[in-house]
Design a protein around this motif. Structure first.
Motif, mmCIF file in Angstrom:
data_model
loop_
_atom_site.group_PDB
_atom_site.id
_atom_site.type_symbol
_atom_site.label_atom_id
_atom_site.label_comp_id
_atom_site.label_asym_id
_atom_site.label_seq_id
_atom_site.Cartn_x
_atom_site.Cartn_y
_atom_site.Cartn_z
ATOM 1 N N LEU A 1 0.856 -1.175 0.000
ATOM 2 C CA LEU A 1 0.000 0.000 0.000
ATOM 3 C C LEU A 1 0.897 1.230 0.000
ATOM 4 O O LEU A 1 1.953 1.242 0.645
ATOM 5 N N ARG A 2 0.446 2.273 -0.681
ATOM 6 C CA ARG A 2 1.276 3.455 -0.841
ATOM 7 C C ARG A 2 0.575 4.711 -0.330
ATOM 8 O O ARG A 2 -0.652 4.810 -0.369
ATOM 9 N N CYS A 3 1.405 5.640 0.093
ATOM 10 C CA CYS A 3 0.886 6.872 0.686
ATOM 11 C C CYS A 3 1.803 8.037 0.295
ATOM 12 O O CYS A 3 3.032 7.933 0.415
ATOM 13 N N SER A 4 1.177 9.127 -0.126
ATOM 14 C CA SER A 4 1.930 10.363 -0.368
ATOM 15 C C SER A 4 1.427 11.423 0.589
ATOM 16 O O SER A 4 0.233 11.743 0.589
ATOM 17 N N PRO A 5 2.307 11.971 1.415
ATOM 18 C CA PRO A 5 1.859 12.943 2.419
ATOM 19 C C PRO A 5 1.606 14.304 1.797
ATOM 20 O O PRO A 5 1.944 14.554 0.635
ATOM 21 N N ILE A 6 1.038 15.169 2.586
ATOM 22 C CA ILE A 6 0.871 16.560 2.184
ATOM 23 C C ILE A 6 2.260 17.169 2.003
ATOM 24 O O ILE A 6 3.179 16.878 2.798
ATOM 25 N N SER A 7 2.405 17.992 1.002
ATOM 26 C CA SER A 7 3.698 18.629 0.752
ATOM 27 C C SER A 7 4.162 19.392 1.980
ATOM 28 O O SER A 7 3.414 20.177 2.577
ATOM 29 N N GLY A 8 5.393 19.136 2.379
ATOM 30 C CA GLY A 8 5.941 19.795 3.561
ATOM 31 C C GLY A 8 5.816 18.976 4.835
ATOM 32 O O GLY A 8 6.426 19.323 5.850
ATOM 33 N N HIS A 9 5.024 17.919 4.780
ATOM 34 C CA HIS A 9 4.896 17.036 5.944
ATOM 35 C C HIS A 9 5.962 15.961 5.886
ATOM 36 O O HIS A 9 6.163 15.326 4.852
ATOM 37 N N THR A 10 6.628 15.749 7.026
ATOM 38 C CA THR A 10 7.726 14.777 7.034
ATOM 39 C C THR A 10 7.373 13.493 7.761
ATOM 40 O O THR A 10 8.064 12.497 7.626
#
Lengths: 111, 114
Positions: free
Chosen positions: B21-30
């Motif tokens: 499963l894949r996840c892309s965070p909000i830009s700027g979130h680490t």
């Protein structure tokens, strides 16, 4: 051992009335508390938060109250609307950025 | 601003297989967090990644693993799938900041194990 407890699995409220969702915690080191709303098959949506230096935070129809001595927080929704029907989770953290979650309360708003 | 995204939306596997499963965070979130929500249950914490490292894991067996990439996106791998792994898997991201613990969630991946 559940550190964050939502003792009511479900709550039914008449449209237009006040909904009060409750959450109790055991860890006195928690310093940040949040409420999330979740519709079926969707991710939770952040609603409102409160830090331990406050006892109340308000955002529109949503108000969160924190009673540190009782280790209790509550979410008030006034007036309740049909779209508020969802599962509500409270969560707490100890400044270590990991949230501890309650089991959730299903809120049903009756027309 | 784009929110947290997850893929796939739905995933159907059979017992013993592996799921990714894949996840892309909000830009700027680490920071990226993974949760499991089985039917009728609350959110169960799985894993927390920050700056590419695993910071903590929940009470799940080692066949649940993951990683975070240099662009802060993340993968959750579940090996040797069992029927009880069927659940909604949620990813959340958080900005590195001392003033907020708020996590923002993606829509989830519905994993069905047959």
């Amino acid at each position: 051992d559940q550190q964050v407890k939502q003792n009511s699995p479900s709550l039914s409220v008449q449209e237009g009335r006040i909904s009060i969702l409750n959450c109790d915690y055991t860890n006195s080191m928690f310093d940040y508390f949040l409420w999330y709303k979740k519709y079926p098959a969707e991710g939770p949506t952040f609603l409102i938060s409160i830090s331990s230096i406050k006892d109340k935070n308000e955002d529109g129809r949503f108000t969160v109250f924190l009673n540190k001595s009782a280790k209790h927080l509550s979410l008030h929704i006034v007036p309740s609307q049909p779209g508020d029907s969802a599962v509500y989770f409270c969560a707490a953290s100890e400044s270590n950025y990991q949230l501890i979650w309650g089991a959730g309360t299903k809120l049903i708003i009756k027309p | 601003e784009a929110g947290v995204t997850q893929s796939p939306t739905h995933l159907i596997k059979t017992r013993g297989q592996q799921a990714t499963l894949r996840c892309s965070p909000i830009s700027g979130h680490t920071s990226v967090y993974w949760y499991q929500q089985a039917l009728g249950l609350g959110l169960q914490f799985l894993l927390w990644y920050d700056e590419g490292e695993e910071r903590n894991r929940g009470n799940f067996p080692p066949r649940f693993s993951g990683r975070q990439f240099p662009n802060y996106s993340s993968e959750l791998n579940v090996n040797a799938l069992e029927l009880e792994d069927s659940a909604l898997y949620l990813c959340a991201s958080r900005m590195e900041s001392p003033s907020t613990d708020t996590q923002y969630f993606g829509p989830g991946t519905r994993l069905t194990v047959l």
